[in-house]
Design a protein around this motif. Sequence first.
Motif, PDB file in Angstrom:
ATOM      1  N   ASN A  94       0.819  -1.214   0.000  1.00  0.00           N
ATOM      2  CA  ASN A  94       0.000   0.000   0.000  1.00  0.00           C
ATOM      3  C   ASN A  94       0.854   1.266   0.000  1.00  0.00           C
ATOM      4  O   ASN A  94       0.475   2.270  -0.592  1.00  0.00           O
ATOM      5  N   GLU A  95       2.000   1.217   0.641  1.00  0.00           N
ATOM      6  CA  GLU A  95       2.902   2.380   0.663  1.00  0.00           C
ATOM      7  C   GLU A  95       3.422   2.684  -0.743  1.00  0.00           C
ATOM      8  O   GLU A  95       3.552   3.852  -1.123  1.00  0.00           O
ATOM      9  N   ALA A  96       3.722   1.650  -1.513  1.00  0.00           N
ATOM     10  CA  ALA A  96       4.174   1.855  -2.896  1.00  0.00           C
ATOM     11  C   ALA A  96       3.068   2.497  -3.723  1.00  0.00           C
ATOM     12  O   ALA A  96       3.327   3.367  -4.560  1.00  0.00           O
ATOM     13  N   TYR A  97       1.834   2.077  -3.482  1.00  0.00           N
ATOM     14  CA  TYR A  97       0.697   2.671  -4.193  1.00  0.00           C
ATOM     15  C   TYR A  97       0.543   4.157  -3.825  1.00  0.00           C
ATOM     16  O   TYR A  97       0.391   5.007  -4.704  1.00  0.00           O
ATOM     17  N   LYS A  98       0.624   4.457  -2.534  1.00  0.00           N
ATOM     18  CA  LYS A  98       0.510   5.856  -2.094  1.00  0.00           C
ATOM     19  C   LYS A  98       1.635   6.701  -2.692  1.00  0.00           C
ATOM     20  O   LYS A  98       1.402   7.843  -3.120  1.00  0.00           O
ATOM     21  N   ALA A  99       2.846   6.150  -2.737  1.00  0.00           N
ATOM     22  CA  ALA A  99       3.975   6.874  -3.324  1.00  0.00           C
ATOM     23  C   ALA A  99       3.743   7.110  -4.816  1.00  0.00           C
ATOM     24  O   ALA A  99       4.054   8.183  -5.345  1.00  0.00           O
ATOM     25  N   HIS A 100       3.175   6.116  -5.491  1.00  0.00           N
ATOM     26  CA  HIS A 100       2.872   6.237  -6.922  1.00  0.00           C
ATOM     27  C   HIS A 100       1.939   7.419  -7.189  1.00  0.00           C
ATOM     28  O   HIS A 100       2.138   8.174  -8.146  1.00  0.00           O
ATOM     29  N   LEU A 101       0.940   7.583  -6.348  1.00  0.00           N
ATOM     30  CA  LEU A 101      -0.027   8.667  -6.530  1.00  0.00           C
ATOM     31  C   LEU A 101       0.601  10.055  -6.414  1.00  0.00           C
ATOM     32  O   LEU A 101       0.042  11.032  -6.907  1.00  0.00           O
TER      33      LEU A 101
END
Length: 141
Positions: A94-101
């Motif tokens: 989920n942290e990678a997803y948040k960083a992607h955004l």
Amino acid sequence: MKFIKSVFTILAFLFLSYSCSAQNKTKNTTTADEMLIRISEIKIEEQYLDEYIKILKYEAEASVRLEPGVISIYPMFQKENPTEIRVLEIYADNEAYKAHLETPHFKEYKSSTINMVESLKLIDMEAINAETMSKIFKKLE
């Protein structure tokens, strides 16, 4: 002076070696339970299709190339109806997803395509056979 340069060179080599091995350990610790897997269903206004695809291709490539936590941003369209886009998104967690955004390329994609999208649906998925993912997505190895 030569002794100090030699010691500094050895220390720099050890530091770089440790950094590379630490990155590899982190890279291998992703588990299927931590991954965020999603299919995005996107309907594009027909008049914008070519422009949208160009922007999406750039964003997907940049995401996989630049972001270690992005395992897959794989866009595709329905053969019978090319305005129906699907994107297989897989993030390490989920942290990678948040960083992607928060990346510039994603923000540019979002702001430049907002008027092209007729509808968007995000469907969270669960892997059935996560053990095979490392064979399919070499980035997990």
